[in-house]
Design a protein around this motif. Structure first.
Motif, PDB file in Angstrom:
ATOM      1  N   ALA A 175      56.323 -31.830  17.854  1.00 16.52           N
ATOM      2  CA  ALA A 175      57.449 -30.962  18.216  1.00 16.52           C
ATOM      3  C   ALA A 175      58.755 -31.521  17.661  1.00 16.52           C
ATOM      4  O   ALA A 175      59.625 -30.751  17.205  1.00 16.52           O
ATOM      5  CB  ALA A 175      57.526 -30.820  19.732  1.00 16.52           C
ATOM      6  N   SER A 176      58.913 -32.826  17.669  1.00 16.94           N
ATOM      7  CA  SER A 176      60.125 -33.447  17.137  1.00 16.94           C
ATOM      8  C   SER A 176      60.232 -33.231  15.637  1.00 16.94           C
ATOM      9  O   SER A 176      61.321 -32.946  15.109  1.00 16.94           O
ATOM     10  CB  SER A 176      60.133 -34.949  17.457  1.00 16.94           C
ATOM     11  N   HIS A 225      50.923 -22.917  16.694  1.00 19.84           N
ATOM     12  CA  HIS A 225      52.043 -23.005  15.762  1.00 19.84           C
ATOM     13  C   HIS A 225      51.639 -22.787  14.301  1.00 19.84           C
ATOM     14  O   HIS A 225      52.431 -23.035  13.388  1.00 19.84           O
ATOM     15  CB  HIS A 225      52.748 -24.357  15.915  1.00 19.84           C
ATOM     16  N   GLU A 235      58.870 -30.783  13.952  1.00 22.80           N
ATOM     17  CA  GLU A 235      59.038 -29.356  13.690  1.00 22.80           C
ATOM     18  C   GLU A 235      60.499 -28.921  13.774  1.00 22.80           C
ATOM     19  O   GLU A 235      60.892 -27.916  13.181  1.00 22.80           O
ATOM     20  CB  GLU A 235      58.197 -28.532  14.663  1.00 22.80           C
ATOM     21  N   ARG A 236      61.315 -29.696  14.498  1.00 22.97           N
ATOM     22  CA  ARG A 236      62.737 -29.363  14.568  1.00 22.97           C
ATOM     23  C   ARG A 236      63.446 -29.670  13.252  1.00 22.97           C
ATOM     24  O   ARG A 236      64.550 -29.186  13.002  1.00 22.97           O
ATOM     25  CB  ARG A 236      63.381 -30.120  15.733  1.00 22.97           C
ATOM     26  N   VAL A 237      62.804 -30.492  12.413  1.00 23.73           N
ATOM     27  CA  VAL A 237      63.355 -30.832  11.096  1.00 23.73           C
ATOM     28  C   VAL A 237      62.773 -29.920  10.018  1.00 23.73           C
ATOM     29  O   VAL A 237      63.489 -29.325   9.217  1.00 23.73           O
ATOM     30  CB  VAL A 237      63.064 -32.304  10.746  1.00 23.73           C
ATOM     31  N   ARG A 238      61.455 -29.805   9.990  1.00 21.76           N
ATOM     32  CA  ARG A 238      60.738 -29.006   8.992  1.00 21.76           C
ATOM     33  C   ARG A 238      59.353 -28.706   9.559  1.00 21.76           C
ATOM     34  O   ARG A 238      58.741 -29.559  10.199  1.00 21.76           O
ATOM     35  CB  ARG A 238      60.625 -29.762   7.673  1.00 21.76           C
ATOM     36  N   LYS A 239      58.854 -27.533   9.300  1.00 23.27           N
ATOM     37  CA  LYS A 239      57.555 -27.142   9.839  1.00 23.27           C
ATOM     38  C   LYS A 239      56.460 -28.106   9.438  1.00 23.27           C
ATOM     39  O   LYS A 239      56.329 -28.478   8.265  1.00 23.27           O
ATOM     40  CB  LYS A 239      57.178 -25.731   9.366  1.00 23.27           C
ATOM     41  N   LYS A 268      61.858 -36.443   7.029  1.00 20.24           N
ATOM     42  CA  LYS A 268      62.958 -35.875   6.242  1.00 20.24           C
ATOM     43  C   LYS A 268      62.755 -36.154   4.752  1.00 20.24           C
ATOM     44  O   LYS A 268      63.090 -35.327   3.908  1.00 20.24           O
ATOM     45  CB  LYS A 268      64.291 -36.437   6.721  1.00 20.24           C
ATOM     46  N   HIS A 270      54.385 -34.407  21.420  1.00 21.29           N
ATOM     47  CA  HIS A 270      55.835 -34.612  21.397  1.00 21.29           C
ATOM     48  C   HIS A 270      56.313 -34.997  20.000  1.00 21.29           C
ATOM     49  O   HIS A 270      57.380 -34.550  19.559  1.00 21.29           O
ATOM     50  CB  HIS A 270      56.218 -35.704  22.397  1.00 21.29           C
TER      51      HIS A 270
END
Length: 276
Positions: free
Chosen positions: A157-158, A189, A160-164, A131, A154
């Motif tokens: 992927a975690s 991706h 990527e849920r915040v920022r690419k 972040k 994993h």
């Protein structure tokens, strides 16, 4: 500068030779440079000195080069050497301070690519650090963000849920099965996958009879053939050579054509070898 180069000059373990080697690498065609805010293994300040020298003596602007550096957490630092942040600070403050130090070392107002040198101790801390990179990206201080030494899909992927995730830099070698799950994830991706240990970690590939045959057919070195095959696998390799001839050879790799019918069988064999 965006990452258009298919090979990056790596500056780890260059010590006092860093400035001269970076200048030589750029003059021989390298357009991308990798370093880190980790005095244990890198002289980021001497990379910055090289950037100044290239501008002042050779007319090569910093803007024409892709400059990548990293935030190294305390677990990757040597506490007997100066650390570019106060380890008592929060993770966001450590990252902000380390980036400020990197900008100063590199004599620049922005970083083309800024990576977490490795995941933090916990996934929660890694997301907190991620972040912080996203916030610095929003401020325009860094163009691309990514991670290094990250072998768990994993985690990617975690994040990527915040920022690419835009860049992953990992060991790509026979000892970790060519990092196949992460490499495949990156391909799926649209993530730039950078490799290190590409040569030194893969003696079986370098000495593979089919690779030797390809090198002979293309009139190139086995190292060049490995780099070119990596590029065709969607990988941007790092080269840390200190040899000027090898620098020129590494930059020339992108021009090697593997479309020749005479090496089709050998190429298929090698692609199978690195996918098993």
């Amino acid at each position: 500068m965006s990452l258009t180069s298919k090979i990056i000059y790596g500056t780890a373990w260059k010590k006092e030779q860093t400035t001269a080697l970076v200048v030589t690498a750029v003059l021989n065609g390298f357009k991308a440079i990798d370093t880190a805010g980790q005095p244990k293994h890198y002289r980021e300040d001497l990379v910055g000195k090289a950037l100044l020298q290239l501008q002042e003596e050779h007319g090569i602007s910093r803007e024409s080069l892709f400059v990548q550096t990293k935030f190294t957490s305390i677990s990757g630092q040597d506490i007997t050497k100066p650390i570019p942040y106060d380890q008592r600070e929060s993770i966001p403050e450590q990252i902000r301070t380390s980036l400020h130090n990197s900008l100063s070392n590199l004599h620049t107002t922005y970083i083309d690519s800024y990576l977490l040198h490795s995941p933090m101790r916990t996934l929660e801390q890694t997301i907190e650090a991620w972040k912080s990179l996203a916030a610095l990206q929003d401020e325009g201080k860094i163009r691309m963000i990514g991670v290094s030494n990250t072998y768990d899909v994993h985690i990617l992927a975690s994040l990527e849920r915040v920022r690419k995730v835009q860049v992953v830099q990992n060991r790509w070698y026979e000892g970790n099965g060519w990092d196949r799950p992460v490499l495949n994830y990156c391909k799926e991706h649209g993530i730039v996958y950078q490799s290190f240990w590409t040569l030194s970690g893969s003696p079986s590939l370098l000495s593979h009879p089919d690779l030797i045959a390809i090198a002979q057919e293309l009139n190139c070195t086995p190292a060049q053939a490995v780099y070119r095959i990596a590029q065709l696998e969607g990988i941007t390799p790092l080269s840390g050579t200190t040899n000027e001839d090898h620098m020129r050879q590494d930059v020339a790799v992108e021009e090697l054509s593997l479309d020749q019918s005479s090496i089709t069988h050998q190429l298929a064999s090698l692609q199978k070898f690195i996918q098993e």
